[in-house]
Structures are given as C-alpha cells and as structure tokens.
Scaffold this motif. Sequence first.
Motif, short mmCIF file in Angstrom:
data_model
loop_
_atom_site.label_atom_id
_atom_site.label_comp_id
_atom_site.label_asym_id
_atom_site.label_seq_id
_atom_site.Cartn_x
_atom_site.Cartn_y
_atom_site.Cartn_z
N GLU A 217 30.57 20.70 25.24
CA GLU A 217 30.98 20.44 26.63
C GLU A 217 30.44 21.39 27.83
O GLU A 217 30.11 20.77 28.84
CB GLU A 217 32.68 20.60 26.83
CG GLU A 217 33.16 19.98 28.15
CD GLU A 217 32.68 18.34 28.15
OE1 GLU A 217 32.60 18.17 29.33
OE2 GLU A 217 32.80 17.66 27.25
N ASP A 218 30.05 22.75 27.22
CA ASP A 218 29.53 23.39 28.16
C ASP A 218 28.11 23.03 28.41
O ASP A 218 27.49 22.91 29.61
CB ASP A 218 29.44 24.85 27.54
CG ASP A 218 31.08 25.51 27.58
OD1 ASP A 218 31.67 25.15 28.37
OD2 ASP A 218 30.78 26.30 26.58
N ILE A 219 27.36 22.49 27.45
CA ILE A 219 26.08 22.21 27.72
C ILE A 219 25.94 20.54 28.51
O ILE A 219 25.32 20.31 29.33
CB ILE A 219 25.28 21.76 26.36
CG1 ILE A 219 25.24 22.97 25.68
CG2 ILE A 219 23.99 21.16 26.53
CD1 ILE A 219 24.58 23.05 24.10
N ARG A 220 27.08 19.57 28.23
CA ARG A 220 27.19 18.59 29.06
C ARG A 220 27.19 18.71 30.42
O ARG A 220 26.74 18.10 31.50
CB ARG A 220 28.29 17.68 28.49
CG ARG A 220 28.50 16.33 28.93
CD ARG A 220 29.38 15.52 28.39
NE ARG A 220 28.94 14.92 27.17
CZ ARG A 220 29.56 15.07 26.04
NH1 ARG A 220 30.91 15.87 26.09
NH2 ARG A 220 29.19 14.34 24.70
N LYS A 221 27.99 19.95 30.83
CA LYS A 221 28.19 20.03 32.24
C LYS A 221 26.85 20.38 33.08
O LYS A 221 26.88 20.02 34.13
CB LYS A 221 29.28 21.12 32.23
CG LYS A 221 30.37 20.98 31.90
CD LYS A 221 31.74 22.34 31.94
CE LYS A 221 32.79 22.04 31.65
NZ LYS A 221 33.54 23.14 31.55
N LYS A 222 25.96 21.00 32.39
CA LYS A 222 24.71 21.26 33.01
C LYS A 222 23.79 20.02 33.15
O LYS A 222 22.79 19.83 33.81
CB LYS A 222 23.89 22.21 32.28
CG LYS A 222 24.73 23.63 32.23
CD LYS A 222 24.68 24.17 33.49
CE LYS A 222 23.48 25.07 33.56
NZ LYS A 222 23.24 25.80 34.89
N LEU A 223 24.05 18.90 32.67
CA LEU A 223 23.34 17.66 32.42
C LEU A 223 23.27 17.01 33.88
O LEU A 223 24.41 16.72 34.42
CB LEU A 223 23.90 16.55 31.48
CG LEU A 223 23.18 15.34 31.27
CD1 LEU A 223 21.64 15.44 30.89
CD2 LEU A 223 23.78 14.24 30.36
N LEU A 224 22.25 16.82 34.26
CA LEU A 224 22.17 15.86 35.81
C LEU A 224 22.95 14.68 35.78
O LEU A 224 22.99 14.01 34.60
CB LEU A 224 20.70 15.97 36.14
CG LEU A 224 19.81 17.14 36.49
CD1 LEU A 224 18.47 16.77 36.69
CD2 LEU A 224 20.46 17.77 37.62
N SER A 225 23.09 14.04 36.69
CA SER A 225 23.80 12.81 36.88
C SER A 225 22.71 11.72 36.53
O SER A 225 21.65 12.07 36.50
CB SER A 225 24.33 12.60 38.18
OG SER A 225 23.20 12.28 39.15
N GLU A 226 23.17 10.77 36.01
CA GLU A 226 22.39 9.56 35.88
C GLU A 226 21.66 9.11 36.91
O GLU A 226 20.34 8.95 36.91
CB GLU A 226 23.10 8.20 35.39
CG GLU A 226 22.23 7.24 34.72
CD GLU A 226 22.91 6.08 34.11
OE1 GLU A 226 22.62 4.82 34.19
OE2 GLU A 226 24.16 6.30 33.58
N GLU A 227 21.96 9.13 38.19
CA GLU A 227 21.53 8.97 39.39
C GLU A 227 20.26 9.95 39.65
O GLU A 227 19.04 9.56 39.88
CB GLU A 227 22.24 8.93 40.43
CG GLU A 227 21.70 8.59 41.77
CD GLU A 227 22.76 8.44 43.14
OE1 GLU A 227 21.99 8.59 44.21
OE2 GLU A 227 24.01 8.61 42.74
N ALA A 228 20.68 11.10 39.42
CA ALA A 228 19.55 12.18 39.49
C ALA A 228 18.36 11.99 38.71
O ALA A 228 17.26 12.07 38.87
CB ALA A 228 20.08 13.75 39.39
N ILE A 229 18.95 11.82 37.30
CA ILE A 229 17.62 11.44 36.30
C ILE A 229 16.94 10.13 36.57
O ILE A 229 15.59 10.28 36.57
CB ILE A 229 18.25 11.35 35.00
CG1 ILE A 229 19.12 12.60 34.48
CG2 ILE A 229 17.45 10.81 33.96
CD1 ILE A 229 17.93 13.75 34.32
N ASP A 230 17.27 9.23 36.93
CA ASP A 230 16.87 7.97 37.56
C ASP A 230 15.87 8.31 38.63
O ASP A 230 14.62 7.90 38.80
CB ASP A 230 17.78 6.74 37.94
CG ASP A 230 18.42 6.25 36.78
OD1 ASP A 230 18.04 6.53 35.55
OD2 ASP A 230 19.37 5.58 36.88
#
Length: 121
Positions: A8-21
């Motif tokens: 969950e800590d790692i997931r919080k750092k994941l960029l949004s799908e829109e940002a990745i796109d």
Amino acid sequence: MEKTKTIEDIRKKLLSEEAIDTLASFYSIFADSTRLSIVSLLLENELCVNDIAEILSLSQSRVSHQLQVLRKHDVVTFYRSGKQILYTLTDNHIKDLFRTGLEHSSEKDEKLYDERKKKGY
C-alpha cells in the motif's frame, strides 16, 4: 531497524493512470526515426523546414508534418526571422533526454558508442 514498505505504501507513490498515459504519449514521439533525426539537428542549431528537409533528404511536407507533431508535444518551438520560420528545441530537458537516451543506448553497442564519441555527443 528500518520499517519495511508495504504494498500500500508503494502503491501510494504510483502515478495516476492519466499521468502515465500523458508520459507514454510524450515518450512515443521519440519512437520515430525522422523525429529523432530532427531533434538531433536542433540540438545545436536553429533551422527552417527547407534546411531540415535538405539535410535529411526528405520532402518539406514530411518535415513539416513531423515538426507539427514535435510542436504539439512541446518538443520544438519556432520563431520568425524575416521571412523564415526557424525551429529550435523548446528547452534543455529535450536535449538532456536525447543525450541520455543516446548514452544509454551506446553503453552496450560499440559501433554506436564510437559514432557518439566521434560526433561529439
């Protein structure tokens, strides 16, 4: 003792799908050899469509189309000088991306490494 990061800590750092796109769309412009050739010419030069077309032995319409794609993604900009429209890279970030990609690609490719050094990249 260092606390282990949870999923969950790692997931919080994941960029949004829109940002990745958005990022994927930006990087996709570098997947075209004509556009990369144009970027390489503009690393140290301001050039018009005619000059780019002549140097790359391409039609002016093909160069104009690729410049339009590069402008859309804020890779190049242009300004008018008399009757000419000159193109230049938007900023040093683009130069850094190109040079970093070239450096990375040439690490395990001796021929590319030699060419990069010979050309002064």
